[in-house]
Scaffold this active site. Structure first.
Site, PDB file in Angstrom:
ATOM      1  CE  LYS A   1      -1.591   1.791   3.997  1.00 46.28           C
ATOM      2  NZ  LYS A   1      -1.298   3.225   4.087  1.00 46.28           N
ATOM      3  CG  ASN A   2       2.565   2.766   3.493  1.00 47.74           C
ATOM      4  OD1 ASN A   2       1.390   3.072   3.326  1.00 47.74           O
ATOM      5  ND2 ASN A   2       3.109   2.631   4.693  1.00 47.74           N
TER       6      ASN A   2
ATOM      7  NE  ARG B   1      -0.897  11.855   8.291  1.00 46.46           N
ATOM      8  CZ  ARG B   1      -0.542  13.109   8.521  1.00 46.46           C
ATOM      9  NH1 ARG B   1      -1.388  13.929   9.064  1.00 46.46           N
ATOM     10  NH2 ARG B   1       0.679  13.536   8.212  1.00 46.46           N
TER      11      ARG B   1
ATOM     12  NE  ARG C   1       0.812  10.053  10.504  1.00 44.87           N
ATOM     13  CZ  ARG C   1       0.400   8.998   9.809  1.00 44.87           C
ATOM     14  NH1 ARG C   1      -0.762   8.451  10.081  1.00 44.87           N
ATOM     15  NH2 ARG C   1       1.155   8.496   8.851  1.00 44.87           N
ATOM     16  N   PRO C   2       2.342  16.363  11.749  1.00 43.49           N
ATOM     17  CG  PRO C   2       4.225  17.412  12.630  1.00 43.49           C
ATOM     18  CD  PRO C   2       3.306  16.254  12.851  1.00 43.49           C
TER      19      PRO C   2
ATOM     20  CB  ILE D   1       7.556   6.734  14.605  1.00 47.25           C
ATOM     21  CG1 ILE D   1       8.751   5.782  14.450  1.00 47.25           C
ATOM     22  CG2 ILE D   1       7.284   7.495  13.302  1.00 47.25           C
ATOM     23  CD1 ILE D   1      10.021   6.377  13.917  1.00 47.25           C
TER      24      ILE D   1
ATOM     25  CG  ASP E   1       6.900  20.524  10.326  1.00 52.08           C
ATOM     26  OD1 ASP E   1       6.369  19.405  10.359  1.00 52.08           O
ATOM     27  OD2 ASP E   1       7.969  20.776  10.914  1.00 52.08           O
ATOM     28  CG  LEU E   2       9.847  18.098   8.491  1.00 53.85           C
ATOM     29  CD1 LEU E   2      10.367  16.740   8.938  1.00 53.85           C
ATOM     30  CD2 LEU E   2      10.893  19.172   8.780  1.00 53.85           C
TER      31      LEU E   2
HETATM   32  C1  UD1 Z   1       4.565   6.874   6.511  1.00 53.87           C
HETATM   33  C2  UD1 Z   1       3.710   5.657   6.269  1.00 53.87           C
HETATM   34  C3  UD1 Z   1       3.109   5.159   7.588  1.00 53.87           C
HETATM   35  C4  UD1 Z   1       4.230   4.921   8.612  1.00 53.87           C
HETATM   36  C5  UD1 Z   1       5.123   6.149   8.729  1.00 53.87           C
HETATM   37  C6  UD1 Z   1       6.342   5.898   9.609  1.00 53.87           C
HETATM   38  C7  UD1 Z   1       2.871   6.060   4.041  1.00 53.87           C
HETATM   39  C8  UD1 Z   1       1.723   6.385   3.165  1.00 53.87           C
HETATM   40  N1  UD1 Z   1       2.642   6.036   5.345  1.00 53.87           N
HETATM   41  O1  UD1 Z   1       3.737   7.903   7.047  1.00 53.87           O
HETATM   42  O2  UD1 Z   1       2.424   3.936   7.335  1.00 53.87           O
HETATM   43  O3  UD1 Z   1       3.644   4.663   9.870  1.00 53.87           O
HETATM   44  O4  UD1 Z   1       5.611   6.547   7.433  1.00 53.87           O
HETATM   45  O5  UD1 Z   1       7.074   4.835   9.130  1.00 53.87           O
HETATM   46  O6  UD1 Z   1       3.963   5.791   3.563  1.00 53.87           O
HETATM   47  N2  UD1 Z   1       6.977  14.532  10.752  1.00 53.87           N
HETATM   48  C9  UD1 Z   1       7.111  15.879  11.055  1.00 53.87           C
HETATM   49  N3  UD1 Z   1       6.907  16.781  10.043  1.00 53.87           N
HETATM   50  C10 UD1 Z   1       6.606  16.425   8.777  1.00 53.87           C
HETATM   51  C11 UD1 Z   1       6.490  15.050   8.478  1.00 53.87           C
HETATM   52  C12 UD1 Z   1       6.682  14.129   9.481  1.00 53.87           C
HETATM   53  O7  UD1 Z   1       7.358  16.241  12.196  1.00 53.87           O
HETATM   54  O8  UD1 Z   1       6.460  17.299   7.917  1.00 53.87           O
HETATM   55  C13 UD1 Z   1       7.163  13.544  11.812  1.00 53.87           C
HETATM   56  C14 UD1 Z   1       5.912  12.713  12.094  1.00 53.87           C
HETATM   57  O9  UD1 Z   1       5.055  13.375  12.999  1.00 53.87           O
HETATM   58  C15 UD1 Z   1       6.524  11.464  12.691  1.00 53.87           C
HETATM   59  C16 UD1 Z   1       7.815  11.298  11.884  1.00 53.87           C
HETATM   60  O10 UD1 Z   1       8.097  12.585  11.346  1.00 53.87           O
HETATM   61  O11 UD1 Z   1       6.856  11.682  14.034  1.00 53.87           O
HETATM   62  C17 UD1 Z   1       7.746  10.302  10.764  1.00 53.87           C
HETATM   63  O12 UD1 Z   1       6.586  10.538   9.996  1.00 53.87           O
HETATM   64  P1  UD1 Z   1       6.535  10.240   8.431  1.00 53.87           P
HETATM   65  O13 UD1 Z   1       7.659   9.345   8.059  1.00 53.87           O
HETATM   66  O14 UD1 Z   1       6.399  11.519   7.707  1.00 53.87           O
HETATM   67  O15 UD1 Z   1       5.164   9.442   8.307  1.00 53.87           O
HETATM   68  P2  UD1 Z   1       4.238   9.422   7.046  1.00 53.87           P
HETATM   69  O16 UD1 Z   1       5.060   9.664   5.837  1.00 53.87           O
HETATM   70  O17 UD1 Z   1       3.029  10.256   7.280  1.00 53.87           O
END
Ligand code: UD1
Length: 435
Positions: A24-25, A96, A125-126, A331, A128-129
């Site tokens: 899926k991912n 998301r 789940r921000p 995470i 911002d990045l």
């Molecule tokens: C993806 C996966 C999800 C998995 C997660 C972590 C997909 C569609 N989903 O979610 O199944 O649980 O990776 O392996 O691939 N963060 C920030 N700012 C941002 C983005 C992220 O602070 O702009 C933080 C998040 O809150 C979290 C961490 O970074 O603490 C990792 O999140 P991220 O890897 O971005 O998760 P997703 O890509 O949403």
């Protein structure tokens, strides 16, 4: 509300073969990548899950025409022209990963309006990045009325270091950089196999990316990308879920279409817990559950560490280990909602901040429980395999988002499982059997 019921007269011992579906991912960013070209892209090994439908609805609104062959699991997609640059809240809220259209839309059409996803059941789940990265690539970005409104004539390559590893953040920026002017250097990129699979698709489409599979990616932008054929990698989380199912039920399962390297962190923990794992052939893993499960200490981490998406499934496993296990979730905050449901089945779990302490072995007895998110649902299905009597899992639409035909796969392994519409969550008298 759709529900699943598992009947467990005596604990199951799962035996047989199960074929793992596409990830899926990996398919979601691949669909978003189709927005980068006017040519046809063909994806194979596409999992038939709800999130794919949601993503197709979204790219359909943006201008994609597509056909999904459910027998061949092949998806053919073409975005001749971007018809709309707006990703509505309704779809982003449902999934998301819709945020993945932001980078490609902006790069191809110079503008994108994408709803902010907001919080979700597994915590804040921000994004911002994603936003700051696109700004560094030269986008003008503002947030108004809950929407990210982005504009850029043409994005311009630059150097960006992610403060923290983000999977979809890395994917969004790689896609955007492919059509940017000049070179983009992305540092501290996520290493997940799904990121690698996306980069491989982009290269097939004509992108120039160096360092695939490493923390630093160098992307040389091109004016346009072309069509390609691409195979989606196996779903390592679905594979991990079946590996746990075998360990939990002292079963003997053969998983086909798995990439063993991608489930290494999970296999290591299962071996430590007492399972025997063999790799009898290419893309095949055999796992025999041990008689006595040993407790584990697990800390979730970005790939190649232990995946947060497997934490809930290991929590149920640890309720059957003799001793005290600790799971540390690094995470996501608030990703322990499944613990409360496991308590209803008779587990002993205490949550202290980012830690779950599990004492075993506790017998579980079937009850009515509620799925709160995708992986929590999988944890409850696993619990149903060992909880005596009937376990009814409500709100399983979460499960349908990411697991293809899970009931069929479990039935094939000997599990008595039914899907029905539960008209009364607390009292199942009116339950109407569907399949
Ligand atoms: C993806 C996966 C999800 C998995 C997660 C972590 C997909 C569609 N989903 O979610 O199944 O649980 O990776 O392996 O691939 N963060 C920030 N700012 C941002 C983005 C992220 O602070 O702009 C933080 C998040 O809150 C979290 C961490 O970074 O603490 C990792 O999140 P991220 O890897 O971005 O998760 P997703 O890509 O949403």
């Amino acid at each position: 509300m759709e529900a699943l019921r598992i009947y467990t007269e005596k604990p199951y011992c799962l035996q047989g073969e199960v074929t793992i579906s596409g990830a899926k991912n990996a398919v979601l960013p691949a669909i978003a990548a189709c927005l980068l070209t006017e040519d046809r892209v063909e994806l194979t090994n596409v999992p038939l899950v709800k999130d794919v439908q949601t993503m197709l609805t979204l790219v359909g609104e943006l201008g994609a025409s597509y056909s999904l062959d459910e027998n061949q699991k092949t998806l053919s997609l073409e975005v001749k022209r971007i018809k709309s640059t707006q990703a509505p809240y309704k779809l982003v809220r449902a999934m998301r990963a819709s945020i993945l259209v932001l980078g490609p839309l902006l790069a191809r059409s110079g503008q994108a309006t994408v709803a902010l996803p907001g919080g979700c059941a597994i915590g804040t789940r921000p994004v911002d990045l994603h936003i700051s990265g696109l700004q560094k690539l030269g986008a003008n970005l503002k947030i108004e009325h809950g929407y990210i409104i982005a504009e850029a004539k043409r994005l311009k390559g630059t150097e960006i270091e992610f403060e923290k590893k983000t999977v979809t953040g890395t994917e969004n920026l790689v896609m955007a950089a492919c059509l940017a002017k000049g070179e983009t250097i992305l540092k501290n990129c996520a290493l997940e196999p799904e990121v690698v699979n996306l980069c491989e698709l982009l290269v097939r489409m004509g992108a120039k990316i160096d360092g695939i599979g490493e923390e630093t990616l160098r992307i040389t932008g091109t004016r346009e990308l072309s069509g390609a054929e691409h195979r989606i990698i196996p779903d390592r989380i679905e594979a991990g879920t079946f590996l746990v199912a075998s360990a939990l039920t002292r079963g003997d399962l053969i998983l086909k279409e798995v990439e063993p390297k991608q489930v290494e962190a999970v296999i290591d923990k299962l071996v430590m817990a007492g399972s025997q794992v063999e790799l009898p052939g290419r893309n095949i893993v055999r796992i025999k559950g041990g008689e006595d499960l040993k407790p584990l200490d697990i800390t979730t981490a970005p790939y190649p560490g232990f995946p947060t998406d497997m934490q809930a499934q290991f929590m149920v496993l640890m309720t059957q280990a003799n001793g005290r296990s600790i799971i540390t979730e690094t995470i996501f905050d608030r990703r322990f909602a499944h613990a409360n449901e496991l308590l209803r089945l008779g587990a002993w779990i205490e949550i202290e901040g980012d830690k779950a302490i599990i004492r075993g072995k506790t017998p579980l007895s079937g009850a009515e429980v509620m799925a709160t998110d995708l992986r929590a649902s999988a944890c409850l299905v696993l619990a149903g395999l060992i909880a005596t009597g009937q376990t009814t899992i409500n709100e399983i639409e979460h499960l349908d988002r990411g697991y293809e035909k899970i009931e069929e796969k479990l039935r094939h392994l000997g599990v008595r499982i039914e899907r029905f519409t539960n008209n009364n969550n607390n009292n199942n008298k009116k339950a109407e059997v569907k399949s």
